[in-house]
Scaffold this active site. Sequence first.
Site, PDB file in Angstrom:
ATOM      1  N   LYS A 141      42.476  38.827  42.812  1.00 20.63           N
ATOM      2  CA  LYS A 141      41.781  38.105  41.745  1.00 20.63           C
ATOM      3  C   LYS A 141      42.511  38.290  40.415  1.00 20.63           C
ATOM      4  O   LYS A 141      42.762  39.414  39.982  1.00 20.63           O
ATOM      5  CB  LYS A 141      40.334  38.588  41.612  1.00 20.63           C
ATOM      6  CG  LYS A 141      39.448  38.178  42.766  1.00 20.63           C
ATOM      7  CD  LYS A 141      38.030  38.665  42.594  1.00 20.63           C
ATOM      8  CE  LYS A 141      37.248  37.820  41.621  1.00 20.63           C
ATOM      9  NZ  LYS A 141      35.804  38.216  41.589  1.00 20.63           N
ATOM     10  N   ILE A 142      42.815  37.163  39.808  1.00 23.81           N
ATOM     11  CA  ILE A 142      43.494  37.150  38.509  1.00 23.81           C
ATOM     12  C   ILE A 142      42.682  36.271  37.568  1.00 23.81           C
ATOM     13  O   ILE A 142      42.357  35.133  37.920  1.00 23.81           O
ATOM     14  CB  ILE A 142      44.923  36.603  38.645  1.00 23.81           C
ATOM     15  CG1 ILE A 142      45.765  37.511  39.552  1.00 23.81           C
ATOM     16  CG2 ILE A 142      45.584  36.451  37.273  1.00 23.81           C
ATOM     17  CD1 ILE A 142      47.164  36.984  39.834  1.00 23.81           C
TER      18      ILE A 142
END
Length: 370
Positions: A141-142
């Site tokens: 997750k970014i």
Amino acid sequence: MTETNSPTHRLSQAGVSIWLDDLSRERLDTGNLADLVRTHDVVGVTTNPTIFAGALSEGDAYDGALADLAGTDVEAAVEWITTDDVRAAADVLRDVYDRTDGVDGRVSIEVDPRLARDTAATVATAKRLWATVDRPNVMIKIPATLEGLPAITETLAAGISVNVTLIFSIERYHAVMGAFLTGLEQARENGHDLAPIGSVASFFVSRVDSAVDSALEEIGTDAAHALRGTAAIANARLAYAAYEQVFSGERWETLRAAGAHPQRPLWASTGVKNPDYPDTLYVTELVAPGVVNTMPQATLDAVADHGEIPADTVTGTADSAAAAIAAIEQQGISMADVTARLEAEGVSKFEVSWDELLTTTKTGLDAAGA
């Protein structure tokens, strides 16, 4: 097994992938996650710093791990514990991953939110988490900050699956889809097989209503009050229209022909925060083919218990959604300002949760080493 006429089964049949927005060692040890896969059509898991902070602070499921890690640097211990949970969850969901050709069966783990404004550090951490978990069905997750956009591209270009989080505005969502397409183009140039590279774009829902409803209540007129509870769904429906546009274009078709899967919209923050609204609101009003809805346990339970699952409630709604947003802006509320504030608050909240996670872990490590 899931009943064939259950609400969760009907939701899945409508094209919505149900992911659980929660993970803990207790869920894994008790078999609860595996049970939800069998009985509630759960085909994925998302995590974030808030979820892990809560899991570490409750019960004794992590006592053994903390004892084993006594004397370890606290940040290294946090990474060990969280990646271990994600790896175990990925193993639970591996059959789903294989059965869906890598579309579902995914488990997400977030890069340290303190790096949200640091592109290079985000990419380095994403690569390390990917290697540490070492499962093909993990997603990194970014956040969709301006600095996160090039990190998304670079991470995908390395053949790493990405869950883009904290998306609030249509403008930023377009930029996210552009970063995805560029990342896959570069991955192909780098010799990666595109088929295993998964991605979702996490478009946040309930927080939009909370922010806009608050502004409408401050205005206080009957016209303003009548618009409460309309912003989030309209915003998400416009996001889906943008998705349909981008993923029917020539640039995408070239990648699809090379084996790529589309970056699906993921409805996040789907727990209803206003008790006056139906507890399944952000599920039943956002039914569309090819989307993910990641639900906290309470929302999943509500859907399973009394969800009335309609047919597609999103496709073809762009005009009415745009009219709803226009009506809100006519009240003097800038959606651009609202979504920018929500992004900043989202990063800040995850930073606070990360600090809580570090503090809780340090307390556990100190107690284990005493």
